[in-house]
Design a protein around this motif. Structure first.
Motif, short mmCIF file in Angstrom:
data_model
loop_
_atom_site.label_atom_id
_atom_site.label_comp_id
_atom_site.label_asym_id
_atom_site.label_seq_id
_atom_site.Cartn_x
_atom_site.Cartn_y
_atom_site.Cartn_z
N TRP A 163 41.68 35.79 43.97
CA TRP A 163 41.91 34.63 43.10
C TRP A 163 43.30 34.67 42.45
O TRP A 163 43.92 33.63 42.25
N ARG A 213 37.85 40.49 44.93
CA ARG A 213 37.65 39.07 44.64
C ARG A 213 38.62 38.61 43.55
O ARG A 213 39.21 37.54 43.64
N PHE A 214 38.80 39.45 42.55
CA PHE A 214 39.76 39.12 41.49
C PHE A 214 41.18 39.03 42.04
O PHE A 214 41.93 38.11 41.74
N PRO A 249 34.17 43.48 47.16
CA PRO A 249 34.02 44.14 45.86
C PRO A 249 34.67 43.29 44.77
O PRO A 249 35.57 42.50 45.04
N PRO A 250 34.21 43.43 43.55
CA PRO A 250 34.74 42.59 42.45
C PRO A 250 36.25 42.69 42.27
O PRO A 250 36.91 41.70 41.97
N SER A 251 36.82 43.85 42.47
CA SER A 251 38.27 43.98 42.28
C SER A 251 39.04 43.20 43.35
O SER A 251 40.08 42.61 43.07
#
Length: 102
Positions: free
Chosen positions: A19, A15-16, A11-13
């Motif tokens: 990083w 992945r953030f 999910p995008p959260s």
């Protein structure tokens, strides 16, 4: 039907967050390298142990034996078994004698 599983996408959260963890790790590695480099370049003589220089010869009074020795800048102090502190110059001559009282 295919036996290979499909690649799961984070999910995008997450992945953030992944990083952010990678950037934090790289920042910490860079910080540790910087601190070590600064310590090594700014204090190069701090890691070299200063060895005291001993006189060629120190002559104690007859019948005495050293029990402790300490060094200072330009002098050497010897504590003897008869409760005296003998302070010698760097050339080995007696500079001062101090009697210890109980």
């Amino acid at each position: 039907m295919s036996d290979t599983p499909e690649a799961e996408v984070l999910p995008p959260s997450l992945r953030f967050l992944k990083w952010l963890v990678i950037v934090l790790t790289l920042t910490m590695i860079g910080g540790v390298i910087t601190v070590v480099a600064l310590i090594v370049t700014r204090m190069p003589t701090a890691f070299v142990a200063a060895t005291p220089s001993l006189p060629e010869r120190i002559t104690l009074p007859d019948g005495t034996h050293p029990t402790a020795v300490t060094f200072g800048t330009g002098w050497v102090a010897v504590v003897t078994n008869d409760e005296r502190i003998m302070i010698y110059r760097q050339d080995g001559t007696l500079r001062q004698e101090v009697r210890l009282t109980p």
